[in-house]
Design a protein around this motif. Structure first.
Motif, mmCIF file in Angstrom:
data_model
loop_
_atom_site.group_PDB
_atom_site.id
_atom_site.type_symbol
_atom_site.label_atom_id
_atom_site.label_comp_id
_atom_site.label_asym_id
_atom_site.label_seq_id
_atom_site.Cartn_x
_atom_site.Cartn_y
_atom_site.Cartn_z
ATOM 1 N N ALA A 319 0.833 -1.202 0.000
ATOM 2 C CA ALA A 319 0.000 0.000 0.000
ATOM 3 C C ALA A 319 0.869 1.253 0.000
ATOM 4 C CB ALA A 319 -0.934 -0.005 1.217
ATOM 5 N N VAL A 320 1.898 1.262 0.840
ATOM 6 C CA VAL A 320 2.798 2.413 0.887
ATOM 7 C C VAL A 320 3.585 2.526 -0.416
ATOM 8 C CG1 VAL A 320 4.733 3.467 2.131
ATOM 9 C CG2 VAL A 320 2.942 2.267 3.401
ATOM 10 N N ALA A 321 3.901 1.398 -1.021
ATOM 11 C CA ALA A 321 4.648 1.408 -2.280
ATOM 12 C C ALA A 321 3.871 2.092 -3.397
ATOM 13 C CB ALA A 321 5.004 -0.018 -2.694
ATOM 14 N N THR A 322 2.547 1.983 -3.391
ATOM 15 C CA THR A 322 1.767 2.681 -4.433
ATOM 16 C C THR A 322 1.966 4.188 -4.334
ATOM 17 O OG1 THR A 322 -0.241 2.806 -3.058
ATOM 18 C CG2 THR A 322 0.019 0.853 -4.447
ATOM 19 N N GLY A 323 2.091 4.696 -3.103
ATOM 20 C CA GLY A 323 2.370 6.117 -2.924
ATOM 21 C C GLY A 323 3.767 6.472 -3.407
ATOM 22 N N ALA A 324 4.740 5.590 -3.144
ATOM 23 C CA ALA A 324 6.111 5.825 -3.598
ATOM 24 C C ALA A 324 6.179 5.883 -5.123
ATOM 25 C CB ALA A 324 7.030 4.732 -3.067
ATOM 26 N N ILE A 325 5.420 5.020 -5.779
ATOM 27 C CA ILE A 325 5.403 5.014 -7.245
ATOM 28 C C ILE A 325 4.804 6.311 -7.776
ATOM 29 C CG2 ILE A 325 4.350 3.896 -9.258
ATOM 30 C CD1 ILE A 325 4.649 1.232 -7.692
ATOM 31 N N PHE A 326 3.783 6.833 -7.098
ATOM 32 C CA PHE A 326 3.212 8.115 -7.509
ATOM 33 C C PHE A 326 4.272 9.214 -7.421
ATOM 34 C CE2 PHE A 326 1.392 12.204 -6.309
ATOM 35 C CZ PHE A 326 0.517 12.442 -7.357
ATOM 36 N N LEU A 327 5.086 9.219 -6.367
ATOM 37 C CA LEU A 327 6.143 10.216 -6.217
ATOM 38 C C LEU A 327 7.145 10.122 -7.371
ATOM 39 C CD1 LEU A 327 6.929 10.104 -2.383
ATOM 40 C CD2 LEU A 327 6.102 12.080 -3.660
ATOM 41 N N ILE A 328 7.504 8.899 -7.742
ATOM 42 C CA ILE A 328 8.443 8.712 -8.852
ATOM 43 C C ILE A 328 7.860 9.255 -10.143
ATOM 44 C CG2 ILE A 328 9.587 6.976 -10.285
ATOM 45 C CD1 ILE A 328 9.777 5.234 -7.746
ATOM 46 N N ILE A 329 6.581 8.969 -10.392
ATOM 47 C CA ILE A 329 5.925 9.461 -11.610
ATOM 48 C C ILE A 329 5.888 10.988 -11.620
ATOM 49 C CG2 ILE A 329 3.730 9.556 -12.852
ATOM 50 C CD1 ILE A 329 3.225 6.667 -11.898
ATOM 51 N N ALA A 330 5.535 11.592 -10.466
ATOM 52 C CA ALA A 330 5.482 13.060 -10.372
ATOM 53 C C ALA A 330 6.861 13.661 -10.621
ATOM 54 C CB ALA A 330 4.956 13.472 -8.999
ATOM 55 N N GLY A 331 7.921 12.926 -10.220
ATOM 56 C CA GLY A 331 9.270 13.423 -10.407
ATOM 57 C C GLY A 331 9.762 13.375 -11.838
ATOM 58 N N LEU A 332 8.982 12.797 -12.714
ATOM 59 C CA LEU A 332 9.365 12.726 -14.123
ATOM 60 C C LEU A 332 8.763 13.854 -14.952
ATOM 61 C CD1 LEU A 332 8.950 8.869 -14.676
ATOM 62 C CD2 LEU A 332 11.069 10.129 -14.271
ATOM 63 N N PHE A 333 7.928 14.686 -14.337
ATOM 64 C CA PHE A 333 7.234 15.746 -15.073
ATOM 65 C C PHE A 333 7.619 17.114 -14.503
ATOM 66 C CE2 PHE A 333 4.689 11.930 -15.506
ATOM 67 C CZ PHE A 333 4.471 11.889 -16.878
ATOM 68 N N PRO A 334 8.506 17.855 -15.188
ATOM 69 C CA PRO A 334 8.976 19.152 -14.702
ATOM 70 C C PRO A 334 7.874 20.173 -14.429
ATOM 71 C CG PRO A 334 10.354 18.383 -16.509
ATOM 72 C CD PRO A 334 9.187 17.439 -16.422
#
Length: 433
Positions: A319-334
């Motif tokens: 469950a926490v990992a899904t949030g971590a993946i969202f952070l990674i995705i957000a970090g790919l969009f300037p």
């Protein structure tokens, strides 16, 4: 037939419909705290908005990566617990002091080496834990919180160097954010209470737009997608900066131990194992060195997410990992980073007043775990007196070498940490009143 996995189980994969909202709750709780140190330090050392956008983008990306490492360890790196990582506010004063002398590259070089220092602490954690009882760690955390408050107040007024610093509009905007946070934190429950800081910042941002304080040009100039680039901001290495940063890593080691212990006690009703503590601290150091490669300041475990675990009992790593993946995705969009970078300083200031003050409160809670009588009272008094005293009057070191000024001037946190550590060792354990 296999047993259905619950979000209260540490391992396994619960349904996405349950996991994703709970993961996003963790992200929303830490999002503001993750980017605030970037905004504050970047403003203090006067980085251009383009660099600030990249730093925010990279900070989100790194927070997601290091959180995944804590959740799913690589060898001895990681605690295998639902620990959410992010940019540490505790390093802000030290980063600003180093940045004023050596620039961003000097901060990153010191943080890169400091991360390896913490890895060593983590590897040999068991024998050194005895040197950091609550009176020592609490004094240092309290010093950090008190040192951050002037920075928060400056942002509340509009930011250092702002032409309208202290204007009624800036003070009003900061107050609106502060009041909204207090309302949602104190008078609501569940998700809105946990996300009160994020809600306050969003409300303040919207108000700032109507006040004409937001310039959207930077968003238009930012790209849609880009991969974070290592060593884009370079690194320089200076021994005085490395020593100052390494001492702060010693402090954050103790904070991480406390967070891990709180997670296992709150969610699993047991003490943390030596393996979990060591792995968590090693990941803390590894994540900070990795962050430095991408221009991001030191990472650490986020206490607000520890509070979510204790409150909800949700321990599931997936469950926490899904949030971590969202952070990674957000970090790919300037453009996401640009949207945050153009936020008026007073909006961040309204939230920073509370976030930084709560760091001080955490320190007080640690200190008061033991009676604040003769011995402990003297340790706290002398440590804060010398540390914060020198930080408030840095000119007292005018005739000292530059490395002394960097270590013991400006914030005074390093002085407080060293004095507390030494006095705890040399003072007898019985009261001396």
């Amino acid at each position: 037939m296999s047993k259905k996995v619950s979000v209260y189980d540490l391992d396994g994969t619960p349904p996405l419909g349950e996991a994703i909202p709970l993961g996003m709750q963790h992200v929303l709780a830490m999002f503001a705290g993750n980017v605030a140190p970037i905004i504050v330090v970047a403003g203090a050392i006067k980085l251009p908005v383009e660099d600030k956008i990249l730093l925010i983008q990279f900070a989100m990306f790194i927070a997601g990566i290091v959180t995944l490492i804590q959740l799913y360890p690589i060898g001895r790196v990681g605690a295998k617990l639902p620990i959410v990582m992010g940019t540490s506010s505790g390093f802000i004063p030290t980063c600003i002091s180093i940045g004023a002398k050596y620039g961003l590259a000097g901060i990153l070089g010191a943080a890169f080496i400091g991360g390896f220092v913490e890895i060593i602490f983590g590897w040999f954690l068991k024998p050194i834990r005895k040197f950091f009882p609550p009176v020592v760690t609490g004094t240092v955390v309290l010093a950090i919180g008190l040192s951050l408050l002037p920075i928060g107040v400056k942002y509340f007024g509009g930011g250092v160097g702002a032409e309208d610093f202290g204007s009624l509009s800036n003070l009003l905007l900061g107050t609106i954010v502060l009041v909204v946070i207090l309302f949602f934190k104190q008078f609501t429950k569940g998700f809105t209470s946990l996300s009160s800081i994020l809600i306050g910042i969003i409300v303040g941002y919207i108000v700032a737009i109507f006040m004409g304080k937001v310039n959207f040009a930077a968003i238009g100039n930012a790209g849609w997608f880009s991969l974070p680039t290592p060593l884009k901001f370079g690194m320089t290495f200076h021994w005085d900066a490395i020593v100052a940063m390494s001492i702060m890593f010693l402090v954050t080691t103790v904070e991480t131990v406390g967070d891990i212990s709180a997670i296992t006690m709150g969610g699993l009703k047991r003490e943390a194992t030596d393996k979990e503590l060591s792995g968590g601290v090693i990941a803390d150091g590894f994540g900070s060195s990795l962050a430095a490669l991408f221009g991001v300041f030191p990472n650490t475990s986020f206490s607000q997410n520890v509070g979510i675990v204790a409150l909800t009992g949700v321990m599931n790593r997936f469950a926490v990992a899904t949030g971590a993946i969202f952070l990674i995705i957000a970090g790919l969009f300037p453009k996401v980073g640009a949207l945050i970078a153009i936020m008026p300083a007073s909006v961040i200031g309204g939230a920073a007043i509370i976030m930084f003050s709560m760091i001080a409160i955490s320190g007080i809670n640690l200190i008061t775990k033991e009676p604040l009588d003769g011995r402990n009272g003297l340790i706290v008094a002398v440590s804060l007196g010398l540390g914060l005293g020198f930080g408030l009057v840095p000119e007292i070191l005018a005739y000292m070498p530059e490395w002394i000024k960097l270590l013991f001037g400006e914030s005074g946190i390093v002085m407080s940490a060293l004095v507390a550590l030494v006095l705890n060792v040399i003072f007898p354990k019985e009261n001396i009143a």
